[in-house]
Structures are given as structure tokens and as C-alpha cells.
Design a protein around this motif. Structure first.
Motif, PDB file in Angstrom:
ATOM      1  N   ALA A 129      39.909  33.328  43.924  1.00  0.00           N
ATOM      2  CA  ALA A 129      38.746  34.516  43.974  1.00  0.00           C
ATOM      3  C   ALA A 129      37.932  34.262  42.810  1.00  0.00           C
ATOM      4  N   ILE A 130      38.814  34.276  41.610  1.00  0.00           N
ATOM      5  CA  ILE A 130      38.969  34.362  39.885  1.00  0.00           C
ATOM      6  C   ILE A 130      37.863  32.883  39.831  1.00  0.00           C
ATOM      7  N   ALA A 131      38.495  32.230  40.264  1.00  0.00           N
ATOM      8  CA  ALA A 131      37.413  30.633  39.939  1.00  0.00           C
ATOM      9  C   ALA A 131      35.901  30.914  40.475  1.00  0.00           C
ATOM     10  N   GLU A 132      35.805  31.790  41.883  1.00  0.00           N
ATOM     11  CA  GLU A 132      34.662  32.149  42.106  1.00  0.00           C
ATOM     12  C   GLU A 132      33.478  33.191  41.222  1.00  0.00           C
ATOM     13  N   VAL A 133      33.833  33.360  40.376  1.00  0.00           N
ATOM     14  CA  VAL A 133      33.461  34.566  39.872  1.00  0.00           C
ATOM     15  C   VAL A 133      33.169  33.899  38.874  1.00  0.00           C
ATOM     16  N   ARG A 134      33.987  33.260  38.138  1.00  0.00           N
ATOM     17  CA  ARG A 134      33.803  32.104  36.834  1.00  0.00           C
ATOM     18  C   ARG A 134      32.402  31.635  36.880  1.00  0.00           C
ATOM     19  N   ALA A 135      32.549  30.668  38.161  1.00  0.00           N
ATOM     20  CA  ALA A 135      31.618  29.741  38.941  1.00  0.00           C
ATOM     21  C   ALA A 135      30.557  30.828  38.576  1.00  0.00           C
ATOM     22  N   GLU A 136      30.350  31.713  38.751  1.00  0.00           N
ATOM     23  CA  GLU A 136      29.352  33.158  38.533  1.00  0.00           C
ATOM     24  C   GLU A 136      28.866  33.157  37.214  1.00  0.00           C
ATOM     25  N   ASP A 137      30.210  32.788  36.057  1.00  0.00           N
ATOM     26  CA  ASP A 137      30.047  33.491  35.123  1.00  0.00           C
ATOM     27  C   ASP A 137      29.838  35.338  34.999  1.00  0.00           C
ATOM     28  N   GLY A 138      30.529  35.721  36.015  1.00  0.00           N
ATOM     29  CA  GLY A 138      30.604  37.351  36.570  1.00  0.00           C
ATOM     30  C   GLY A 138      31.989  37.316  35.674  1.00  0.00           C
ATOM     31  N   LYS A 139      32.186  38.699  36.134  1.00  0.00           N
ATOM     32  CA  LYS A 139      33.577  40.116  35.426  1.00  0.00           C
ATOM     33  C   LYS A 139      34.227  40.512  36.111  1.00  0.00           C
ATOM     34  N   ILE A 140      35.547  41.227  36.654  1.00  0.00           N
ATOM     35  CA  ILE A 140      36.260  41.531  37.808  1.00  0.00           C
ATOM     36  C   ILE A 140      36.333  42.373  37.411  1.00  0.00           C
ATOM     37  N   LEU A 141      36.961  43.655  37.844  1.00  0.00           N
ATOM     38  CA  LEU A 141      37.553  45.018  37.849  1.00  0.00           C
ATOM     39  C   LEU A 141      38.094  45.685  38.808  1.00  0.00           C
ATOM     40  N   PRO A 142      39.036  44.951  39.131  1.00  0.00           N
ATOM     41  CA  PRO A 142      40.592  44.840  40.200  1.00  0.00           C
ATOM     42  C   PRO A 142      40.781  46.566  39.944  1.00  0.00           C
ATOM     43  N   THR A 143      40.637  46.353  41.486  1.00  0.00           N
ATOM     44  CA  THR A 143      41.506  47.881  42.326  1.00  0.00           C
ATOM     45  C   THR A 143      42.500  47.947  42.451  1.00  0.00           C
ATOM     46  N   CYS A 144      42.573  47.061  43.332  1.00  0.00           N
ATOM     47  CA  CYS A 144      43.569  46.239  44.307  1.00  0.00           C
ATOM     48  C   CYS A 144      44.822  46.930  43.298  1.00  0.00           C
ATOM     49  N   PRO A 145      45.658  47.161  44.038  1.00  0.00           N
ATOM     50  CA  PRO A 145      47.171  47.651  43.410  1.00  0.00           C
ATOM     51  C   PRO A 145      47.553  46.232  43.184  1.00  0.00           C
ATOM     52  N   TYR A 146      47.591  45.430  44.271  1.00  0.00           N
ATOM     53  CA  TYR A 146      48.254  43.791  43.698  1.00  0.00           C
ATOM     54  C   TYR A 146      47.764  42.704  42.532  1.00  0.00           C
ATOM     55  N   VAL A 147      45.718  43.033  42.692  1.00  0.00           N
ATOM     56  CA  VAL A 147      45.128  42.223  41.808  1.00  0.00           C
ATOM     57  C   VAL A 147      45.649  42.774  40.278  1.00  0.00           C
ATOM     58  N   LYS A 148      45.840  44.045  40.590  1.00  0.00           N
ATOM     59  CA  LYS A 148      45.591  44.720  38.881  1.00  0.00           C
ATOM     60  C   LYS A 148      47.165  44.585  38.637  1.00  0.00           C
ATOM     61  N   GLU A 149      48.031  44.286  39.832  1.00  0.00           N
ATOM     62  CA  GLU A 149      49.870  43.255  39.562  1.00  0.00           C
ATOM     63  C   GLU A 149      49.450  42.271  39.040  1.00  0.00           C
ATOM     64  N   TRP A 150      48.863  41.797  39.687  1.00  0.00           N
ATOM     65  CA  TRP A 150      48.302  40.125  39.183  1.00  0.00           C
ATOM     66  C   TRP A 150      47.910  40.584  38.087  1.00  0.00           C
ATOM     67  N   PHE A 151      47.069  41.092  37.205  1.00  0.00           N
ATOM     68  CA  PHE A 151      46.520  40.402  35.425  1.00  0.00           C
ATOM     69  C   PHE A 151      47.458  41.112  34.867  1.00  0.00           C
ATOM     70  N   ALA A 152      48.361  42.247  35.165  1.00  0.00           N
ATOM     71  CA  ALA A 152      49.121  42.784  34.829  1.00  0.00           C
ATOM     72  C   ALA A 152      50.247  41.344  33.807  1.00  0.00           C
ATOM     73  N   ARG A 153      50.534  40.355  34.968  1.00  0.00           N
ATOM     74  CA  ARG A 153      51.362  39.335  34.746  1.00  0.00           C
ATOM     75  C   ARG A 153      50.428  38.397  34.137  1.00  0.00           C
ATOM     76  N   HIS A 154      49.361  38.121  34.232  1.00  0.00           N
ATOM     77  CA  HIS A 154      49.080  37.253  33.657  1.00  0.00           C
ATOM     78  C   HIS A 154      47.745  37.072  32.772  1.00  0.00           C
ATOM     79  N   LYS A 155      48.828  37.375  31.394  1.00  0.00           N
ATOM     80  CA  LYS A 155      47.570  38.194  30.229  1.00  0.00           C
ATOM     81  C   LYS A 155      46.511  36.881  29.969  1.00  0.00           C
ATOM     82  N   GLU A 156      47.231  36.094  30.642  1.00  0.00           N
ATOM     83  CA  GLU A 156      45.815  34.522  30.165  1.00  0.00           C
ATOM     84  C   GLU A 156      44.301  34.467  30.364  1.00  0.00           C
TER      85      GLU A 156
END
Length: 94
Positions: free
Chosen positions: A58-85
Motif C-alpha cells: 500500500a505504501i508503494a501505491e501511495v508513493r507512486a501517486e506522490d501521496g502521503k499517509i495518515l495511519p488510523t489502523c492500530p496495526y499500521v500505527k504500530e508498523w510505522f513505529a517499528r519502521h522509522k525509515e
């Protein structure tokens, strides 16, 4: 796994049943901001890294659109906390 990639959704199905999915509708379409609001992996597939793979696709899809992400799903929030890059793709309210 064969992923079905559609606008604002990526999923995996078997025999017409959704076994894994992530949804990312627009939060602010005019700014290309996508809300990562739902991630699901069937219990039979958990523990195999599928949810993380969904987020990455999903990040790759958004990146291809030159978009940004607002994570509201608890799993996605946790994923971003573990992937600071990947923090650079996150949407920040002005």
C-alpha cells in the motif's frame, strides 16, 4: 500469493473469500492524503508477515501517486513505529 490491487484496497482471496486486506481511502483527496484505516489477515494466515507485506504494498501505491499517509489502523500505527525509515511518507497536519 496473488494480490488484487484496486484503487484504495489491496487484498488476497481464496475461493471468493477475502483472507487478507488493507484499505486506504482518501483522507484529503486534493492533497493526495490516504487514510490507512483497516488491515485484516485471516487467523489461518497470521504470523507469516502478511499484514506487513500489505502495508508495504500500500505504501508503494501511495508513493507512486506522490501521496502521503495518515495511519488510523492500530496495526499500521504500530508498523510505522517499528519502521522509522518510512516516516517521511506520513501526513502531518499543518
Amino acid at each position: 500469493m496473488e494480490w488484487k490491487i484496486e484503487k484504495h484496497q489491496i487484498r488476497y482471496e481464496e475461493d471468493g473469500k477475502v483472507l487478507a486486506e488493507i484499505t486506504f481511502p482518501y483522507y484529503k483527496a486534493e492533497e493526495k492524503v490516504y487514510e490507512f484505516d483497516h488491515t485484516f489477515v485471516d487467523p489461518s494466515l497470521r504470523g507469516q508477515g502478511i499484514a506487513g507485506a500489505l502495508v508495504e504494498k500500500a505504501i508503494a501505491e501511495v508513493r507512486a501517486e506522490d501521496g502521503k499517509i495518515l495511519p488510523t489502523c492500530p496495526y499500521v500505527k504500530e508498523w510505522f513505529a517499528r519502521h522509522k525509515e518510512e516516516e517521511g511518507i506520513l501526513y502531518r497536519e499543518h
